[in-house]
Design a protein around this motif. Structure first.
Motif, mmCIF file in Angstrom:
data_model
loop_
_atom_site.group_PDB
_atom_site.id
_atom_site.type_symbol
_atom_site.label_atom_id
_atom_site.label_comp_id
_atom_site.label_asym_id
_atom_site.label_seq_id
_atom_site.Cartn_x
_atom_site.Cartn_y
_atom_site.Cartn_z
ATOM 1 N N UNK A 16 15.150 -4.130 -16.474
ATOM 2 C CA UNK A 16 14.208 -3.087 -16.086
ATOM 3 C C UNK A 16 13.334 -3.574 -14.936
ATOM 4 N N UNK A 17 12.796 -2.612 -14.211
ATOM 5 C CA UNK A 17 11.740 -2.918 -13.266
ATOM 6 C C UNK A 17 10.409 -2.908 -14.009
ATOM 7 N N UNK A 18 9.599 -3.929 -13.814
ATOM 8 C CA UNK A 18 8.190 -3.877 -14.188
ATOM 9 C C UNK A 18 7.432 -3.452 -12.942
ATOM 10 N N UNK A 19 6.868 -2.260 -12.969
ATOM 11 C CA UNK A 19 6.092 -1.732 -11.849
ATOM 12 C C UNK A 19 4.618 -1.788 -12.216
ATOM 13 N N UNK A 20 3.804 -2.316 -11.312
ATOM 14 C CA UNK A 20 2.363 -2.382 -11.534
ATOM 15 C C UNK A 20 1.668 -1.632 -10.402
ATOM 16 N N UNK A 21 0.783 -0.724 -10.771
ATOM 17 C CA UNK A 21 -0.018 0.025 -9.805
ATOM 18 C C UNK A 21 -1.469 -0.395 -9.945
ATOM 19 N N UNK A 22 -2.124 -0.577 -8.810
ATOM 20 C CA UNK A 22 -3.516 -1.015 -8.807
ATOM 21 C C UNK A 22 -4.334 -0.129 -7.891
ATOM 22 N N UNK A 23 -5.512 0.278 -8.365
ATOM 23 C CA UNK A 23 -6.426 1.021 -7.511
ATOM 24 C C UNK A 23 -7.157 0.061 -6.584
ATOM 25 N N UNK A 71 -2.528 3.868 -3.811
ATOM 26 C CA UNK A 71 -2.412 2.789 -4.793
ATOM 27 C C UNK A 71 -1.783 1.577 -4.106
ATOM 28 N N UNK A 72 -1.973 0.419 -4.737
ATOM 29 C CA UNK A 72 -1.263 -0.791 -4.327
ATOM 30 C C UNK A 72 -0.253 -1.104 -5.420
ATOM 31 N N UNK A 73 0.974 -1.411 -5.022
ATOM 32 C CA UNK A 73 2.061 -1.548 -5.990
ATOM 33 C C UNK A 73 2.816 -2.850 -5.792
ATOM 34 N N UNK A 74 3.297 -3.400 -6.882
ATOM 35 C CA UNK A 74 4.194 -4.540 -6.869
ATOM 36 C C UNK A 74 5.167 -4.391 -8.025
ATOM 37 N N UNK A 94 10.321 1.048 -3.617
ATOM 38 C CA UNK A 94 9.022 0.902 -4.289
ATOM 39 C C UNK A 94 8.175 2.152 -4.116
ATOM 40 N N UNK A 95 8.165 2.748 -2.928
ATOM 41 C CA UNK A 95 7.384 3.954 -2.692
ATOM 42 C C UNK A 95 7.819 5.086 -3.617
ATOM 43 N N UNK A 96 9.142 5.268 -3.767
ATOM 44 C CA UNK A 96 9.646 6.329 -4.632
ATOM 45 C C UNK A 96 9.198 6.125 -6.079
ATOM 46 N N UNK A 97 9.246 4.891 -6.546
ATOM 47 C CA UNK A 97 8.843 4.614 -7.913
ATOM 48 C C UNK A 97 7.353 4.873 -8.118
ATOM 49 N N UNK A 98 6.537 4.465 -7.167
ATOM 50 C CA UNK A 98 5.092 4.655 -7.286
ATOM 51 C C UNK A 98 4.742 6.142 -7.322
ATOM 52 N N UNK A 142 0.850 -1.196 0.000
ATOM 53 C CA UNK A 142 0.000 0.000 0.000
ATOM 54 C C UNK A 142 0.883 1.242 0.000
ATOM 55 N N UNK A 143 0.641 2.154 -0.968
ATOM 56 C CA UNK A 143 1.465 3.365 -1.091
ATOM 57 C C UNK A 143 0.557 4.586 -1.175
ATOM 58 N N UNK A 144 0.810 5.572 -0.309
ATOM 59 C CA UNK A 144 0.121 6.862 -0.404
ATOM 60 C C UNK A 144 0.949 7.757 -1.316
ATOM 61 N N UNK A 145 0.421 8.048 -2.504
ATOM 62 C CA UNK A 145 1.216 8.755 -3.506
ATOM 63 C C UNK A 145 1.115 10.273 -3.380
ATOM 64 N N UNK A 146 0.033 10.776 -2.787
ATOM 65 C CA UNK A 146 -0.096 12.216 -2.573
ATOM 66 C C UNK A 146 -1.306 12.474 -1.680
#
Length: 399
Positions: A246-253, A226-229, A273-277, A213-217
């Motif tokens: 590369x990193x494959x980053x996936x964001x999910x609502x 968002x939820x990120x992996x 991960x938080x920084x990337x999200x 779980x990431x709080x982006x703003x």
């Protein structure tokens, strides 16, 4: 026309200045970038690449073509601009632009001459234009990331070029993009022996506990979550394996029917991960910039058809947007909740009527700010939380 009337000038002279004036817009953009770097530039800044379309009638406006139009979500007769935005904890604005010239315009000498397209201008893809802007502005504007939507991310050549230029990117890609495990690619160099899978199918295999779980703003109604992996992967490039991991980053609502975003990044393995999200979500602020530019300073309101006219109008609109950003920043020193729209309305009223009572205007703005603040606090309390304070580092970007 209203500007000419207010200044007591002939509107035709102002129209000629924009549409036919012989001045070069490029030094003006250079000065704009220099000011942005001095005023809001920080090492954690983010470059955002974003196209924007402008619906037009007829076929005589420079670069016009029937093509996908983000404004309407369908195929329209429109022009396409490619823009570079800058986002930092101190603020955000548009800093550069390019006009996309379709391939058919490259050989249409009659229309090129009518629109005064320079002879050395040739067709370039949106990715080529985006890369050109990043490389031109990278030495002036401090930044840590280059982000953009899937129109840029799906182009493997652009990702490789950015990597070779030592730019750290995080670009959206299509859900059908195929990748393979990075460790497997290290051990098996043959393309056909690798376990390629679409990113949307890989997501289905991710266990629930691997989503963070990431709080982006901060939002007006609470934190945006968002939820990120992520996973280390290799992608395809020119019928072979990409030269970099590369990193494959996936964001999910959150919710019963979540939405997914897929991104590829050449960030170091040590990147959080938080920084990337949060970097991936910086695109929100440039979309906000476009809304403000089109709604507050007339970015999309022009009638000029020429090459120079288009660039002149976009440059002057970006300068006007930057002026409002600076005024909002200055006013926030005394009124932290002041929005750009409220700053623009106050400035417009004083320009229309220099004899206006500034104290009465300030009282009206204060009353509106108070109502907005009461609403903001109520939303956060309804979620069982206290609202964050307006601070320079967060609120300059967060409102």
């Amino acid at each position: 026309e209203p500007i000419a009337e207010r200044a007591g000038k002939d509107r035709r002279g102002l129209q000629r200045f924009i549409g036919q004036g012989g001045w070069d817009h490029r030094p003006v953009l250079d000065e704009l970038c220099g000011q942005v770097a001095r005023e809001i530039g920080t090492p954690e800044g983010i470059f955002v690449l974003d196209p924007s379309t402008f619906v037009k009638q007829g076929k005589n406006s420079v670069g016009v073509k029937r093509q996908y139009c983000g404004q309407t979500g369908g195929i329209e007769n429109c022009q396409k601009g490619v823009f570079l935005g800058y986002v930092s904890p101190m603020g955000r604005t548009l800093v550069d632009e390019r006009l996309f010239l379709p391939e058919e315009w490259g050989l249409d000498h009659e229309r090129r001459e009518q629109c005064h397209v320079p002879k050395d201008v040739r067709h370039q893809t949106t990715c080529d234009l985006g890369l050109e802007m990043v490389l031109k502005r990278s030495s002036v504007l401090p930044h840590a990331w280059v982000v953009g939507d899937d129109e840029f991310g799906h182009n493997a050549d652009l990702r490789v070029d950015l990597h070779r230029a030592k730019e750290r990117y995080l670009l959206d890609v299509f859900s059908t993009t195929t990748v393979c495990d990075a460790q497997q690619a290290r051990e098996e160099p043959r393309l056909t022996h690798l376990g390629w899978t679409q990113v949307r199918k890989w997501v289905d295999t991710v266990p629930k506990e691997q989503w963070a779980r990431v709080e982006v703003r901060d939002g007006s109604k609470g934190p945006v979550v968002y939820y990120a992996t992520r996973r280390r992967v290799r992608a395809r490039w020119r019928s072979r394996v990409s030269p970099m991991e590369e990193w494959l980053l996936v964001l999910r609502t959150d919710g019963a029917e979540p939405e997914y975003r897929y991104c590829l990044s050449n960030a170091e393995e040590s990147t959080g991960l938080d920084e990337m999200a949060r970097a991936a979500c910086a695109r929100y602020w440039i979309e906000d910039c476009f809304e403000r530019a089109k709604g507050e300073v007339g970015l999309a309101d022009y009638e000029t058809r020429s090459w120079d006219g288009w660039h002149h109008h976009m440059t002057l609109s970006m300068l006007a947007l930057w002026f409002l950003v600076q005024e909002q920043k200055r006013l926030k020193g005394k009124t932290p909740a002041m929005t750009l729209q409220q700053a623009r309305e106050a400035i417009a009223e004083l320009l229309r009527n220099p004899e206006a009572d500034a104290q009465a205007l300030a009282k009206r703005v204060t009353r509106r700010l108070k109502r907005n603040e009461e609403s903001r606090i109520a939303h956060w309390r309804s979620a069982g939380a206290l609202p964050p304070l307006y601070t320079r580092s967060e609120r300059e970007v967060g409102q």
